[in-house]
Design an enzyme around this catalytic site. Structure first.
Site, PDB file in Angstrom:
ATOM      1  N   CYS A 287       0.831  -1.215   0.000  1.00 56.49           N
ATOM      2  CA  CYS A 287       0.000   0.000   0.000  1.00 56.49           C
ATOM      3  C   CYS A 287       0.866   1.267   0.000  1.00 56.49           C
ATOM      4  CB  CYS A 287      -0.975  -0.051   1.181  1.00 56.49           C
ATOM      5  SG  CYS A 287      -2.323   1.124   0.996  1.00 56.49           S
TER       6      CYS A 287
ATOM      7  N   GLU B 252      -2.124  -9.027   3.981  1.00 52.51           N
ATOM      8  CA  GLU B 252      -2.124  -9.509   5.370  1.00 52.51           C
ATOM      9  C   GLU B 252      -3.527  -9.674   5.955  1.00 52.51           C
ATOM     10  OE1 GLU B 252      -1.280  -6.580   4.286  1.00 52.51           O
ATOM     11  OE2 GLU B 252      -1.746  -4.947   5.661  1.00 52.51           O
TER      12      GLU B 252
ATOM     13  N   SER C  30       0.773 -15.105  38.386  1.00 53.56           N
ATOM     14  CA  SER C  30      -0.621 -14.772  38.674  1.00 53.56           C
ATOM     15  C   SER C  30      -1.547 -15.924  38.313  1.00 53.56           C
ATOM     16  CB  SER C  30      -1.030 -13.543  37.860  1.00 53.56           C
ATOM     17  OG  SER C  30      -1.129 -13.889  36.493  1.00 53.56           O
ATOM     18  N   GLY C  31      -1.030 -16.875  37.528  1.00 62.21           N
ATOM     19  CA  GLY C  31      -1.896 -17.943  37.036  1.00 62.21           C
ATOM     20  C   GLY C  31      -2.471 -17.611  35.669  1.00 62.21           C
TER      21      GLY C  31
ATOM     22  N   VAL D 162      -2.035 -16.542  31.567  1.00 63.52           N
ATOM     23  CA  VAL D 162      -1.238 -17.221  30.538  1.00 63.52           C
ATOM     24  C   VAL D 162       0.203 -16.695  30.506  1.00 63.52           C
ATOM     25  CG1 VAL D 162      -1.098 -17.757  28.085  1.00 63.52           C
ATOM     26  CG2 VAL D 162      -3.322 -17.460  29.143  1.00 63.52           C
ATOM     27  N   ASP D 163       0.372 -15.380  30.520  1.00 69.85           N
ATOM     28  CA  ASP D 163       1.704 -14.829  30.279  1.00 69.85           C
ATOM     29  C   ASP D 163       2.676 -15.149  31.408  1.00 69.85           C
ATOM     30  OD1 ASP D 163       0.321 -13.803  28.181  1.00 69.85           O
ATOM     31  OD2 ASP D 163       0.145 -11.779  29.010  1.00 69.85           O
TER      32      ASP D 163
ATOM     33  N   SER E 202       2.399 -17.517  33.580  1.00 74.00           N
ATOM     34  CA  SER E 202       2.565 -18.971  33.686  1.00 74.00           C
ATOM     35  C   SER E 202       3.595 -19.483  32.688  1.00 74.00           C
ATOM     36  CB  SER E 202       1.235 -19.680  33.420  1.00 74.00           C
ATOM     37  OG  SER E 202       0.286 -19.298  34.376  1.00 74.00           O
TER      38      SER E 202
END
Ligand code: XMP
Length: 515
Positions: free
Chosen positions: A84, A173, A225-226, A228-229, A231
């Site tokens: 573009c 994309e 913290s439990g 995702v990140d 963990s």
């Protein structure tokens, strides 16, 4: 590793799609990075790019101060794909012409191929593409040829094959260009000769080496913290450093039902991670007593978290490094299309303030990954689905869903309602269709009739949204019978709720959380 040594570098000209370009490149199993358009030539050279992609952008090449790359980028001998605005830069900077236009071509177009070549290898001769541009190229620069046209755009795809400069006016994309990923893959593999070798497995190996090199024999601390990140951060570092890692899990009393047990079971019992559990429930509840203003709640929770975490760290002793689950979208210095500072809508709770305050070095092994890649990494590392597939949960937890006063009793009520909502969503097979689902307990009481008795209890609101990145969101269209089941169960099983609402506010104007 070759694939790592030669990343694809996306030069960001302020496009809303730069991150998407970088992700699509990684889906072709080639590593990619996003850098600002004005990155100095030397810095670009040091990245040793295997290819460069010029992103789109909102400017016109003729606008005063329009973003331009260092012209030396064309002399690096690295293949370039212009998208573009990016392809218009080819014309503008290499001796062609771009026509100013007040009208935009926006939406679906049909690309007809002209000539052969690697870019459209195996792509249909007529294929749908997505256009979103105002200006257009009118004269090709010397050395370029046309590869494809659309009805309104005679230079929809162009190339100077000798210099390996390729450009497309459309957006490969986005999903509205169904063969866009194939076109990008053709550029990466066919034109640039990059191997499709970047996988989570190769990332884990390389990252473990990097973690070991940074940490040496020093001790690392991680706030778990439990989510995702944090963990995935913990498990990856544990794989690299073993007992040199200590994790701290703070129970702030604002967690979901069963969460402290889940975290301890997964990390201590399954992964054998050195996990310290700090039960600070009473301290958080005391600090929040009588506070109803959302920002005040957020600040109290954030500050107290830091206090408790620091105490734990002191008790552990000689810690020098703090691990954080920072992700790539937080790291990229995006070029703002509008410029100017943005207002604070909510003070986010994260551990960002910790390293400065505690004078600790940072270890951020996820800083080059997107969220979905972190999930894939978590699975690769053997984390259970109940952790990696989880909906996001805010740092201040149920504190910002307990609208009004935060008390132990109201939190218990909210926890029960939340557990029922999530359980029914999972039972209906809808959990992964939803970005985030939550319950808010409202400081409103209403009259009801339960078993011939008058009740006068609180109201809760269900919220479930679809979203790509939490920046915008839409409410989820539930089959009515699911909502009915949830409402029935909450009113029957949760003592202090007798009325259930469903929130159909999109974001904007609403935010996802209520506070
Ligand atoms: P809002 O409510 O601003 O939330 O639309 C967007 C996303 O961010 C989550 N959220 C937080 N995450 N710390 C976090 O780590 C926080 O303080 C915080 N506040 C909101 C929210 O759950 C949603 O996914």
């Amino acid at each position: 590793m070759e694939a790592e040594q030669h990343p694809v570098v996306v030069l960001d000209f302020g496009a809303q799609y730069s991150k998407l370009i970088a992700r699509r490149v990684r889906e072709s199993r080639v590593f990619s990075l996003i850098v600002p358009y004005d990155t100095p030539l030397d810095a670009l050279r040091r990245l040793e790019p295997g290819a460069i992609i010029f992103s789109g952008g909102p400017a016109s090449v003729h606008a005063p101060g329009a973003p331009m790359p260092d012209p030396g980028v064309f002399e690096l001998g690295v293949p370039i794909l212009g998208i573009c605005y990016g392809v218009q830069l080819f014309a503008h900077m290499l001796g062609g012409k771009v026509r100013r236009s007040d009208k935009r071509e926006y939406g679906i177009a049909h690309l007809a191929r002209a000539g052969a070549g690697p870019l459209f290898q195996s792509v249909q001769p007529q294929t749908q593409v997505w256009m979103s541009h105002g200006d257009a190229i009118t004269d090709l620069p010397p050395g370029f040829e046309v590869l494809g046209t659309t009805e309104n755009c005679p230079y929809a795809a162009i190339a100077d094959p000798a210099r390996k400069l390729y450009g497309v006016q459309f957006h490969p994309e986005v999903v509205h260009t169904p063969e866009g990923s194939a076109i990008l893959a053709n550029f990466l593999h066919g034109v640039c000769g990059l191997a499709d070798r970047w996988t989570m497995g190769s990332f884990v190996e390389a990252e473990i080496e990097r973690i070991r090199a940074q940490a040496g024999n020093r001790h690392v601390l991680c706030a778990l913290s439990g989510g995702v990140d944090s963990s995935v951060t913990a498990v990856l570092i544990h794989r690299a450093l073993g007992d040199q890692l200590t994790c701290v899990f703070v129970n702030n009393g604002l967690l979901r039902k069963g969460e402290p047990e889940l975290v301890q079971r997964v990390f201590r019992d399954n992964f054998h991670i050195d996990l310290r559990y700090a039960n600070a429930e009473d301290r958080f509840l005391a600090a929040l007593a009588g506070v109803t203003e959302p920002e005040q709640k957020r600040k109290i929770i954030g500050n107290l978290f830091i206090e408790v975490f620091e105490e734990e760290a002191r008790a552990i002793g000689d810690v020098e490094i703090l691990a954080q689950g920072t992700l790539y979208p937080d790291v990229i210095e995006s070029v703002s299309a509008t410029g100017g500072p943005s207002v604070t809508i909510k003070s986010h709770h994260n551990v960002g303030g910790l390293p400065d305050k505690m004078h600790l070095e940072l270890l951020e092994p996820l800083r080059e990954l997107f969220k979905d890649e972190v999930r894939a990494l978590g699975r690769e590392l053997g984390l259970p689905e109940e952790i990696v597939g989880r909906h996001p949960f805010p740092g201040p937890g149920l504190g910002v869903r307990c609208v009004g006063a935060v008390t132990r009793e109201r939190l218990d009520t909210l926890r029960e309602a939340d557990a029922i909502f999530i359980e029914e969503i999972k039972r209906a097979g809808l959990y992964h269709d939803i970005w985030q689902a939550l319950v808010c307990l409202l400081p409103v009481r209403s009259v009801g009739v339960q078993g011939d008795e008058r009740s006068y209890e609180e109201v809760c609101s269900l919220r479930a949204v679809t979203s790509e990145d939490a920046m915008t969101a839409d409410w989820f269209r539930f089959p009515p019978e699911v909502l009915q089941r949830v409402a029935n169960r909450i009113c029957n099983e949760v003592r202090h709720i007798n009325r259930v609402l469903y929130d159909i506010t999109s974001k904007p104007p609403g935010t996802i959380e209520w506070e």
